[in-house]
Design a protein around this motif. Structure first.
Motif, short mmCIF file in Angstrom:
data_model
loop_
_atom_site.label_atom_id
_atom_site.label_comp_id
_atom_site.label_asym_id
_atom_site.label_seq_id
_atom_site.Cartn_x
_atom_site.Cartn_y
_atom_site.Cartn_z
N ALA A 74 8.34 2.22 5.41
CA ALA A 74 7.48 1.48 4.49
C ALA A 74 7.53 2.12 3.11
O ALA A 74 7.75 3.34 2.98
CB ALA A 74 6.04 1.45 5.00
N LEU A 75 7.35 1.28 2.09
CA LEU A 75 7.38 1.73 0.70
C LEU A 75 6.04 1.41 0.04
O LEU A 75 5.50 0.32 0.23
CB LEU A 75 8.51 1.05 -0.07
CG LEU A 75 9.93 1.24 0.47
CD1 LEU A 75 10.91 0.41 -0.33
CD2 LEU A 75 10.32 2.71 0.45
N PHE A 76 5.54 2.34 -0.74
CA PHE A 76 4.33 2.15 -1.52
C PHE A 76 4.66 2.39 -2.99
O PHE A 76 5.38 3.34 -3.32
CB PHE A 76 3.23 3.12 -1.07
CG PHE A 76 2.68 2.85 0.30
CD1 PHE A 76 1.49 2.16 0.46
CD2 PHE A 76 3.37 3.26 1.43
CE1 PHE A 76 0.98 1.91 1.72
CE2 PHE A 76 2.88 3.01 2.69
CZ PHE A 76 1.68 2.32 2.84
N GLY A 77 4.12 1.52 -3.84
CA GLY A 77 4.37 1.64 -5.27
C GLY A 77 5.48 0.76 -5.78
O GLY A 77 5.78 0.75 -6.98
N VAL A 78 6.11 -0.01 -4.90
CA VAL A 78 7.21 -0.89 -5.32
C VAL A 78 6.69 -2.07 -6.11
O VAL A 78 7.24 -2.48 -7.13
CB VAL A 78 8.02 -1.36 -4.10
CG1 VAL A 78 9.05 -2.41 -4.51
CG2 VAL A 78 8.70 -0.17 -3.44
N SER A 79 5.58 -2.66 -5.65
CA SER A 79 5.04 -3.86 -6.30
C SER A 79 4.18 -3.54 -7.50
O SER A 79 3.79 -4.44 -8.24
CB SER A 79 4.22 -4.67 -5.29
OG SER A 79 3.11 -3.90 -4.83
N GLY A 80 3.85 -2.28 -7.72
CA GLY A 80 3.02 -1.90 -8.85
C GLY A 80 1.56 -2.25 -8.68
O GLY A 80 0.80 -2.26 -9.64
N GLY A 81 1.15 -2.57 -7.46
CA GLY A 81 -0.23 -2.95 -7.24
C GLY A 81 -1.18 -1.78 -7.24
O GLY A 81 -2.37 -1.93 -7.50
N SER A 82 -0.70 -0.57 -6.96
CA SER A 82 -1.57 0.60 -6.90
C SER A 82 -0.95 1.71 -7.72
O SER A 82 0.23 2.07 -7.53
CB SER A 82 -1.77 1.07 -5.45
OG SER A 82 -2.48 2.28 -5.41
N GLU A 83 -1.74 2.29 -8.64
CA GLU A 83 -1.22 3.39 -9.44
C GLU A 83 -1.04 4.64 -8.59
O GLU A 83 -0.04 5.34 -8.70
CB GLU A 83 -2.17 3.66 -10.61
CG GLU A 83 -2.24 2.51 -11.62
CD GLU A 83 -3.13 2.86 -12.80
OE1 GLU A 83 -3.67 3.99 -12.82
OE2 GLU A 83 -3.27 2.01 -13.69
N ASN A 84 -2.00 4.94 -7.73
CA ASN A 84 -1.90 6.12 -6.87
C ASN A 84 -1.38 5.67 -5.50
O ASN A 84 -2.13 5.56 -4.52
CB ASN A 84 -3.26 6.82 -6.74
CG ASN A 84 -3.11 8.23 -6.20
OD1 ASN A 84 -2.07 8.59 -5.63
ND2 ASN A 84 -4.14 9.04 -6.37
N HIS A 85 -0.11 5.38 -5.43
CA HIS A 85 0.45 4.88 -4.18
C HIS A 85 0.54 5.97 -3.12
O HIS A 85 0.60 5.68 -1.93
CB HIS A 85 1.83 4.25 -4.41
CG HIS A 85 2.72 5.03 -5.33
ND1 HIS A 85 3.42 6.14 -4.92
CD2 HIS A 85 3.01 4.87 -6.65
CE1 HIS A 85 4.14 6.62 -5.93
NE2 HIS A 85 3.90 5.86 -7.01
#
Length: 527
Positions: free
Chosen positions: A390-401
Motif C-alpha cells: 500500500a502507498l500513502f501520500g500518492v493522492s496528496g490527500g494527507s500531508e502527514n502520510h
C-alpha cells in the motif's frame, strides 16, 4: 386497419391502428377548412350571384365533391394501402422482408410531404374549377365575385394545408415510428426527406403569421364587403388566429418537447444518473442529436463501468491516478510512505486446508485491510499472494502520510481482531499478520511495456519497507517502522527503538521502531 384482435406486447391500440389514425389526422384539418370555406361562400359569395349563376355554383360543388374529392382521397390512401400489410406484420411481430421494411420506413418519414402535395393540389384546383364554372355561364360575372372566390380558397387552403402537415407529422411520429423503427433510427433512413427545424419555422410562420395576415388583407381590399359584413371579417381573423395557435401547440409538441426532454436528461446526467435515455424517434434534426446524446450517455456509462471494474482490480485511487496521468510510461518522484502487509504462516496453513477455505480466509483479510487502508487515505497498490503493498501520500490527500500509515496499521489489527469469529468460521482462527512501514522518495507511475503496464512505486524506499516487514516475525512484532517514518510522527508518539537490524541489500544495519509494549498500538494478531 388490421384484422387481428390480439395485441402483441409493446404496441398500444393506437399504434396498432396507426395508419387509420394518421389518415384521420390528415382529414380533420381539411374538414375544418372546408367548413370555413363553405361559410365564406354562403355569406360573401352566394348573395352576389344571380339565380342562374347560383345554380351553376351549386352544381359545381356537387360535381367536385363527387369526382375530385374521391380522387384525392384515393390518391392519398394508395400508399397507405400499399404499406398496410407491412404494418400489420410488424404489429403482429412477424418478420418483414428488408426491402419492404425500408419502403415502409421511408413512407413514414415522407408521408407529411405526400399529404401536403395532394391536399395543396385539391385546394388550389378549386380556384380555376369554380371560376371557370361561373365564367362559362351565359351571364357576366362580377370581378369581385372571382376575387372573393380566390380569397376563400386561399385562406382555407393555407390554414388547412399547414395544419394537415403538422398533424400528420405528429401522428406519424407517435403512431408509425415506434412500429417501423424498432431496430433502426428514422434519421438514418435513405431516401427520406424530413422537414428541418428551419423549414418547420418557415411553415409555422405561414400558418401562424402569414395566413391570418393574408386573410385580413384580402378582406381589407374589399371595403364594400367589409362594410356589409364586418362581423364576418372579425370571424375570419379569429378563425385564422385560432388555427395559428393550434399550429403553435403542435409545433411545441414537435420542437419544444424534445428540447425539454434533452434538457431534463442532461440535468440528470450532470447529477450522476447515467441510466437516462431519450427515446424520441425523430427523422429531423433532432434525430441525430438524440442519437448522439444517447451514445454519449452509453459511452459515459461504459466508461464508469470499466472504471469501476478497473478500480476493483487496481484500486479506485490507482484508477484515478492512471486516468489522470494518461496512458504513457514513466513516473514522478514523490515522498511517500510504503506499507507491506503479510499473513504469517500462510504456506503451512494452505498445505492443511482446501483451496476454497484458503481463498475465503484471504478474502476476509483483504476486505478488512483494503477498507482500513483506503479509509486512512492510502492506496492498495498490489496484492502479493498472501499479502499486499500500500502507498500513502500518492493522492496528496494527507500531508502527514506517515502518521496515516501507522494509524492504518493499528486499525487494521483491530479490525482483524474484530473479525476473529468470521475467521474461525472460515477455518483460520489464529490468523496473524506482520506490517512494515517506510517513508522516503520513490518514483510513482506506470511501468512495463506499451501493451501491458502497471501503476506502482519503484525505489529503495519500497525495498526497505519490504525488508522491514520480513523482520516482524523474528522480532515478534506486529508493526515495524523505519527511522524515516519515525521522524514524521509526533514526538510523544508511543513507540520505542529496537536494536538496528541487518537487511538484505544494505551494507549497514537500519534503525527500526515498534509500538511500546504497553501501548494499545502493540495489541493485535501478530503474536
Amino acid at each position: 386497419m388490421t384484422t387481428s384482435h390480439e395485441l402483441p406486447p409493446g404496441f398500444s391500440p393506437a399504434q396498432r391502428y396507426g395508419l387509420l389514425l394518421v389518415a384521420l389526422a390528415a382529414v380533420a384539418p381539411n374538414l375544418v377548412g372546408s367548413a370555413f370555406n363553405i361559410a365564406y361562400n354562403q355569406i360573401q359569395i352566394e348573395p352576389m350571384l344571380k339565380p342562374h349563376q347560383l345554380d351553376r355554383f351549386g352544381a359545381c360543388w356537387r360535381l367536385f365533391n363527387l369526382v375530385i374529392y374521391p380522387i384525392g382521397v384515393l390518391v392519398l390512401a394508395t400508399p397507405l394501402l400499399w404499406v398496410e400489410p407491412v404494418h400489420r406484420a410488424l404489429v403482429a411481430g412477424r418478420p418483414v422482408e428488408p426491402r419492404s421494411l425500408l419502403y415502409a420506413q421511408r413512407f413514414a418519414v415522407n408521408l407529411p410531404w405526400w399529404v401536403l402535395r395532394i391536399v395543396s393540389v385539391c385546394w388550389l384546383i378549386c380556384i380555376p374549377v369554380f371560376g371557370a364554372a361561373l365564367l362559362l355561364g351565359d351571364e357576366p360575372v362580377d370581378r369581385e365575385v372571382l376575387w372573393h372566390l380566390a380569397t376563400s380558397f386561399v385562406i382555407a387552403g393555407m390554414i388547412a394545408v399547414t395544419q394537415c402537415f403538422f398533424a400528420v407529422e405528429l401522428a406519424s411520429q407517435r403512431l408509425l415510428f415506434p412500429v417501423y423503427f424498432q431496430h433502426d433510427l428514422p434519421c438514418d433512413t435513405p431516401g427520406a426527406y424530413p422537414l428541418s427545424i428551419t423549414g418547420r419555422g418557415l411553415m409555422f410562420g405561414v400558418s401562424a403569421v402569414a395566413s391570418p395576415i393574408i386573410a385580413l388583407v384580402l378582406l381589407l381590399v374589399l371595403p364594400e364587403a367589409s362594410r356589409q359584413t364586418p362581423e364576418f371579417g372579425l370571424s375570419v381573423g379569429a378563425v385564422a388566429i385560432a388555427f395559428g395557435l393550434t399550429t403553435a401547440w403542435m409545433l411545441g409538441r414537435l420542437v419544444a418537447l424534445p428540447v425539454r426532454r434533452l434538457k431534463d436528461a442532461a440535468v440528470r446526467v450532470a447529477e450522476g444518473d447515467l441510466d437516462v435515455r431519450v427515446d424520441d424517434l425523430r427523422a429531423d434534426d433532432f434525430g441525430p442529436l438524440i442519437d448522439r446524446f444517447n451514445r454519449m450517455v452509453e459511452g459515459l456509462r461504459e466508461r464508469e463501468r470499466l472504471q469501476e471494474t478497473f478500480g476493483r482490480h487496481v484500486g479506485h485511487e490507482a484508477a484515478r491516478q492512471i486516468l489522470a496521468r494518461g496512458a504513457g510510461l514513466g513516473g514522478t518522484e514523490m515522498i511517500v510512505t510504503v506499507m507491506f502487509v503479510d499473513v504469517r504462516d500462510f504456506t503451512a496453513h494452505s498445505s492443511r486446508h482446501d483451496p476454497d477455505e484458503v481463498v475465503s480466509v484471504l478474502n476476509i483479510f483483504f476486505r478488512e485491510a483494503v477498507e482500513t487502508i483506503e479509509s486512512h487515505g492510502g492506496m492498495v497498490n498490489k496484492f502479493l499472494g498472501d499479502g499486499l503493498m500500500a502507498l500513502f501520500g500518492v493522492s496528496g490527500g494527507s500531508e502527514n502520510h506517515a502518521l496515516a500509515a501507522v494509524r492504518a496499521a493499528t486499525a487494521m489489527q483491530e479490525r482483524l481482531r474484530s473479525a476473529t469469529r468470521e475467521l474461525e468460521q472460515a477455518g483460520w482462527p489464529g490468523l496473524r499478520i506482520g506490517i512494515g512501514v517506510n517513508t522516503g522518495p520513490a518514483i510513482v507511475g506506470s511501468i512495463g511495456s506499451p501493451r501491458r503496464q502497471e501503476f506502482t512505486a519503484i525505489g529503495d524506499t519500497v525495498n526497505i519497507a519490504s525488508r522491514v516487514e520480513t523482520l516482524t516475525k523474528p522480532l515478534a512484532r506486529c508493526l515495524l517502522i523505519t527511522e524515516a517514518t519515525r521522524l514524521r510522527l509526533p514526538a510523544d508518539f508511543p513507540i520505542e527503538a529496537l536494536p538496528p537490524q541487518w537487511v538484505k541489500g544494505r551494507e549497514e544495519p537500519i534503525a527500526v521502531f515498534a509500538p511500546t509494549s504497553d501501548s494499545p498500538l502493540a495489541a493485535g494478531q501478530c503474536d
